[in-house]
Design an enzyme around this catalytic site. Structure first.
Site, PDB file in Angstrom:
ATOM      1  N   ALA A 165      34.822 -11.803  72.464  1.00 16.65           N
ATOM      2  CA  ALA A 165      35.497 -13.070  72.202  1.00 16.65           C
ATOM      3  C   ALA A 165      36.276 -13.053  70.894  1.00 16.65           C
ATOM      4  CB  ALA A 165      34.454 -14.189  72.163  1.00 16.65           C
ATOM      5  N   HIS A 184      35.688 -20.059  67.207  1.00 17.01           N
ATOM      6  CA  HIS A 184      35.468 -19.163  66.078  1.00 17.01           C
ATOM      7  C   HIS A 184      36.712 -19.150  65.188  1.00 17.01           C
ATOM      8  CE1 HIS A 184      32.106 -17.741  68.468  1.00 17.01           C
ATOM      9  NE2 HIS A 184      32.932 -17.377  69.431  1.00 17.01           N
ATOM     10  N   ASN A 193      27.183 -12.518  68.867  1.00 15.38           N
ATOM     11  CA  ASN A 193      27.670 -11.166  69.106  1.00 15.38           C
ATOM     12  C   ASN A 193      29.077 -10.975  68.543  1.00 15.38           C
ATOM     13  OD1 ASN A 193      25.397 -10.089  70.568  1.00 15.38           O
ATOM     14  ND2 ASN A 193      25.959 -11.460  72.230  1.00 15.38           N
TER      15      ASN A 193
END
Length: 273
Positions: A126, A224, A194
């Site tokens: 991601a 994020h 992760n």
């Protein structure tokens, strides 16, 4: 006249939403890749899920995947991570982990790979701009900070929250639930960070990479924001990932990133470092 290269055999540890998506894509046809086996807790259910596959494969115990494959992909709960990773690396295989945070917890895996000739290949997942972080790390990086915002239900059950008595029930405004290093974040939120683990491995390491985690009822996507200060560049990365219907802790792009990673291992032309 050139001789076609033999396909690389792929075994997948875990047959949930991501594992099934990976297996189905390989079964549908990716030049240079061949599905060899999968692993799942419920063998009968896994075999039923493969009913539409062109070439159904065996459902094997986690520890046996390395014996039938060149590439072993891990997309299982963190509790069984080592049961997939260690046999794969001892056998000198290419190991592709999706639970990247476990690499920060089990630091013996890199030396194990070096001894056996195995490789650990981490998908971008991601994280937008991972190539830029890797490039900057060839110079000097001063700081890397990541701020993650997730819907509260995507953080439920995290060990850090349980151990510290942090409740997200009835939350009606954003709440910062963690502020520390990527290494500590990987321990406290094994199913959630992760992305931060991959960022730290690409850049200045898990102890210098700073991580904030917010439970935010106002967001519907895993968000994020990353800020990097380096001698070569200053850049900010921001990405909003759509969670999977099956598991709000995981973004839909995770499976697609793993597919792109595997494709990159066999492509004649590869774009990106």
């Amino acid at each position: 006249m050139s001789t076609p290269r033999a396909s690389l055999r792929v075994a997948i540890g875990g047959f949930g939403a991501i594992g099934h998506a990976l297996a189905a894509r390989i079964d549908a046809g990716i030049a240079g890749l061949e599905l060899a086996a999968i692993s799942a807790r419920d063998v009968a259910k896994a075999e039923a899920k493969m009913a539409g596959f062109a070439r159904p494969v065996p459902v094997l115990p986690l520890e046996e995947l390395a014996g039938v494959a060149d590439i072993v992909v891990e997309c299982a709960p963190s509790a069984v991570f080592l049961r997939i990773a260690e046999p794969a690396l001892r056998a000198g295989r290419i190991f592709v982990p999706l639970s990247v945070g476990q690499l920060l917890v089990h630091e013996h895996l890199k030396p194990l790979a070096e001894e056996s000739g195995g490789r650990i290949v981490v998908p971008t997942g991601a994280l937008l701009g991972l190539d830029a972080v890797r490039a900057a790390a060839e110079g000097a990086i001063e700081s890397v900070t990541m701020v993650t915002r997730k819907p509260p239900r995507g953080l439920e059950g995290a060990p850090y929250l349980v151990e510290n008595g942090i409740s997200l029930e009835g939350l009606n405004e954003a709440k910062k639930v963690f502020d520390g290093s990527a290494r500590d974040g990987a321990k406290g939120f094994p199913a959630n960070v992760n992305v931060a683990a991959a960022l730290s491995l690409a850049g200045i390491g898990p102890d210098r990479t700073r991580l904030q985690i917010w439970a935010d009822p106002a967001v519907t996507r895993n968000t994020h924001r990353i800020e990097v200060e380096a001698d070569s560049a200053r850049f900010t990365l921001s990405i909003e990932n759509v969670p999977t219907e099956e598991n709000p802790k995981t973004g839909k792009i995770t499976a697609l990133s793993a597919i792109a990673c595997l494709r990159g291992l066999v492509q004649t032309q590869r774009v990106g470092t």
